[in-house]
Design an enzyme around this catalytic site. Structure first.
Site, PDB file in Angstrom:
ATOM      1  N   SER A 144       0.880  -1.163   0.000  1.00 61.46           N
ATOM      2  CA  SER A 144       0.000   0.000   0.000  1.00 61.46           C
ATOM      3  C   SER A 144       0.920   1.216   0.000  1.00 61.46           C
ATOM      4  O   SER A 144       2.085   1.094   0.392  1.00 61.46           O
ATOM      5  CB  SER A 144      -0.828   0.005   1.290  1.00 61.46           C
ATOM      6  OG  SER A 144      -1.385   1.286   1.527  1.00 61.46           O
ATOM      7  N   TYR A 157      -2.241  -0.479  10.561  1.00 60.17           N
ATOM      8  CA  TYR A 157      -2.295  -0.880   9.144  1.00 60.17           C
ATOM      9  C   TYR A 157      -0.971  -0.551   8.457  1.00 60.17           C
ATOM     10  O   TYR A 157      -0.368  -1.412   7.799  1.00 60.17           O
ATOM     11  CB  TYR A 157      -3.451  -0.169   8.430  1.00 60.17           C
ATOM     12  CG  TYR A 157      -3.552  -0.492   6.952  1.00 60.17           C
ATOM     13  CD1 TYR A 157      -3.957  -1.754   6.525  1.00 60.17           C
ATOM     14  CD2 TYR A 157      -3.238   0.459   5.982  1.00 60.17           C
ATOM     15  CE1 TYR A 157      -4.057  -2.056   5.165  1.00 60.17           C
ATOM     16  CE2 TYR A 157      -3.334   0.172   4.626  1.00 60.17           C
ATOM     17  CZ  TYR A 157      -3.748  -1.094   4.223  1.00 60.17           C
ATOM     18  OH  TYR A 157      -3.831  -1.387   2.882  1.00 60.17           O
TER      19      TYR A 157
HETATM   20  P1  NDP Z   1     -10.902  -6.323  -0.604  1.00 64.93           P
HETATM   21  O1  NDP Z   1     -11.491  -6.218   0.769  1.00 64.93           O
HETATM   22  O2  NDP Z   1     -11.787  -6.141  -1.775  1.00 64.93           O
HETATM   23  O3  NDP Z   1     -10.124  -7.704  -0.768  1.00 64.93           O
HETATM   24  C1  NDP Z   1      -9.417  -8.293   0.287  1.00 64.93           C
HETATM   25  C2  NDP Z   1      -9.225  -9.764  -0.036  1.00 64.93           C
HETATM   26  O4  NDP Z   1      -8.488 -10.376   1.030  1.00 64.93           O
HETATM   27  C3  NDP Z   1     -10.539 -10.502  -0.171  1.00 64.93           C
HETATM   28  O5  NDP Z   1     -10.483 -11.338  -1.293  1.00 64.93           O
HETATM   29  C4  NDP Z   1     -10.614 -11.337   1.119  1.00 64.93           C
HETATM   30  O6  NDP Z   1     -11.272 -12.564   0.828  1.00 64.93           O
HETATM   31  C5  NDP Z   1      -9.135 -11.584   1.353  1.00 64.93           C
HETATM   32  N1  NDP Z   1      -8.851 -12.028   2.713  1.00 64.93           N
HETATM   33  C6  NDP Z   1      -9.088 -11.368   3.878  1.00 64.93           C
HETATM   34  N2  NDP Z   1      -8.719 -12.144   4.917  1.00 64.93           N
HETATM   35  C7  NDP Z   1      -8.258 -13.308   4.395  1.00 64.93           C
HETATM   36  C8  NDP Z   1      -7.745 -14.504   4.954  1.00 64.93           C
HETATM   37  N3  NDP Z   1      -7.631 -14.672   6.276  1.00 64.93           N
HETATM   38  N4  NDP Z   1      -7.361 -15.503   4.112  1.00 64.93           N
HETATM   39  C9  NDP Z   1      -7.477 -15.343   2.782  1.00 64.93           C
HETATM   40  N5  NDP Z   1      -7.960 -14.241   2.191  1.00 64.93           N
HETATM   41  C10 NDP Z   1      -8.337 -13.234   3.004  1.00 64.93           C
HETATM   42  O7  NDP Z   1      -9.723  -5.243  -0.612  1.00 64.93           O
HETATM   43  P2  NDP Z   1      -8.549  -4.930  -1.666  1.00 64.93           P
HETATM   44  O8  NDP Z   1      -8.746  -5.642  -2.926  1.00 64.93           O
HETATM   45  O9  NDP Z   1      -8.423  -3.475  -1.675  1.00 64.93           O
HETATM   46  O10 NDP Z   1      -7.294  -5.523  -0.882  1.00 64.93           O
HETATM   47  C11 NDP Z   1      -6.292  -6.293  -1.493  1.00 64.93           C
HETATM   48  C12 NDP Z   1      -4.910  -5.814  -0.993  1.00 64.93           C
HETATM   49  O11 NDP Z   1      -4.683  -4.499  -1.493  1.00 64.93           O
HETATM   50  C13 NDP Z   1      -4.796  -5.719   0.527  1.00 64.93           C
HETATM   51  O12 NDP Z   1      -3.547  -6.229   0.935  1.00 64.93           O
HETATM   52  C14 NDP Z   1      -4.868  -4.214   0.797  1.00 64.93           C
HETATM   53  O13 NDP Z   1      -4.198  -3.843   1.969  1.00 64.93           O
HETATM   54  C15 NDP Z   1      -4.167  -3.690  -0.459  1.00 64.93           C
HETATM   55  N6  NDP Z   1      -4.435  -2.273  -0.747  1.00 64.93           N
HETATM   56  C16 NDP Z   1      -5.672  -1.826  -1.151  1.00 64.93           C
HETATM   57  C17 NDP Z   1      -5.905  -0.501  -1.381  1.00 64.93           C
HETATM   58  C18 NDP Z   1      -7.244   0.034  -1.773  1.00 64.93           C
HETATM   59  O14 NDP Z   1      -7.437   1.277  -1.762  1.00 64.93           O
HETATM   60  N7  NDP Z   1      -8.183  -0.813  -2.142  1.00 64.93           N
HETATM   61  C19 NDP Z   1      -4.815   0.504  -1.260  1.00 64.93           C
HETATM   62  C20 NDP Z   1      -3.573  -0.059  -0.849  1.00 64.93           C
HETATM   63  C21 NDP Z   1      -3.397  -1.403  -0.621  1.00 64.93           C
HETATM   64  P3  NDP Z   1     -12.218 -13.390   1.828  1.00 64.93           P
HETATM   65  O15 NDP Z   1     -12.920 -12.395   2.725  1.00 64.93           O
HETATM   66  O16 NDP Z   1     -13.135 -14.102   0.883  1.00 64.93           O
HETATM   67  O17 NDP Z   1     -11.300 -14.328   2.547  1.00 64.93           O
END
Ligand code: NDP
Length: 249
Positions: A144, A157
């Protein structure tokens, strides 16, 4: 052999049930990768995989909780059983329950540490032996802009993302000459991430102030594709991708 390009590569993506992980899976599959999707919400994964297959792509999914090291190992094994190999491990799963430290949301701190840091380490521990055995492979760790910036409410975070940046840089230096480590740091991007903020006023503030100018998740997928598509002897170490209008974070 210098194996550039995306076509035919087996790419495993954690957290592929929504947002950035889903976009990476769809985009790389369109470019000819064989993608393996993991997350806890398997009904979402099933839909996404069907969509990829209907569009002519190759994809499979399995249930994955990145906080469980054995799950991560099974995820990698599933990729090898399904498509015969593993070329790229995308450690993407993460959550962002922003809060002030003096709200003492200790369970949420633990959850972020478990998913955002330990989850990445579990993905590395699962895939590295495969990459070392074949003397090639690539990690793509999604951090991020919070991996280099910290402000009120993002303390824990950002700490988790600073950690993943350190882990990525150290891993890059430790692994053999033919294994690549790429860090992709997104700015504000369309996804379900703000849903993980439990404090309603902070959620509202995040949505109204920080999440106005959102990148489409495909913008991050294109950055990942750029890094994956380079020739084997080119390791794109870091990519920071912000919306043009996002200036101060
Ligand atoms: P989402 O909430 O849309 O996606 C997060 C994903 O992580 C989901 O698919 C969720 O799937 C999965 N997840 C959460 N916990 C677990 C677990 N214990 N095991 C396996 N999968 C897990 O958010 P983003 O797409 O935005 O996030 C993806 C990455 O991008 C993250 O690391 C976030 O920090 C990073 N990011 C995002 C930004 C943004 O503005 N969107 C900016 C900067 C970084 P499920 O719940 O089905 O397990």
């Amino acid at each position: 052999m210098n194996n550039s390009g995306i076509k035919g590569k087996v790419v495993a993506i954690t957290g592929a049930s929504s947002g950035i992980g889903e976009a990476i899976a769809r985009y790389l599959a369109k470019e000819g990768a064989k993608v393996i999707l993991g997350a806890r919400r398997t009904e979402k994964l099933e839909q996404i995989v069907k969509g990829i297959q209907n569009a002519g792509g190759e994809a499979a999914f399995t249930s994955l909780d990145v906080t469980q090291p054995d799950d991560a190992k099974k995820f990698v094994q599933f990729a090898r059983d399904t498509f015969g190999d593993l070329d790229v491990m995308v450690n993407n799963a993460g959550l962002m329950p922003l809060s002030y430290i003096n709200a003492y949301k200790i369970d949420e701190w633990h959850r972020m540490i478990d998913v955002n840091i330990k989850g990445v380490l579990h993905g590395i521990a699962a895939a590295l032996p495969v990459f070392e055995a074949k003397n090639s492979g690539q990690f793509v760790n999604i951090t991020s802009v919070g991996d280099r910036w910290v402000g009120p409410t993002s303390v824990v975070y950002s700490a988790t993302k600073f950690a993943v940046r350190a882990i990525s840089d150290g891993l890059r230096q430790e692994v053999g000459r033919n294994i690549r480590v790429t860090l992709v740091a997104p700015g504000a991007t369309e996804s379900e991430l703000a849903e993980t903020i439990s404090d309603p006023s902070l959620k509202k503030q995040a949505v109204e102030q920080f999440r106005l100018d959102l990148l489409p998740a495909e913008a991050i997928a294109r950055a990942v594709a750029f890094a994956v598509s380079q020739p084997d002897d080119v390791d794109v170490n870091e990519l920071v991708v912000r919306p043009t209008a996002q200036k101060n974070i």
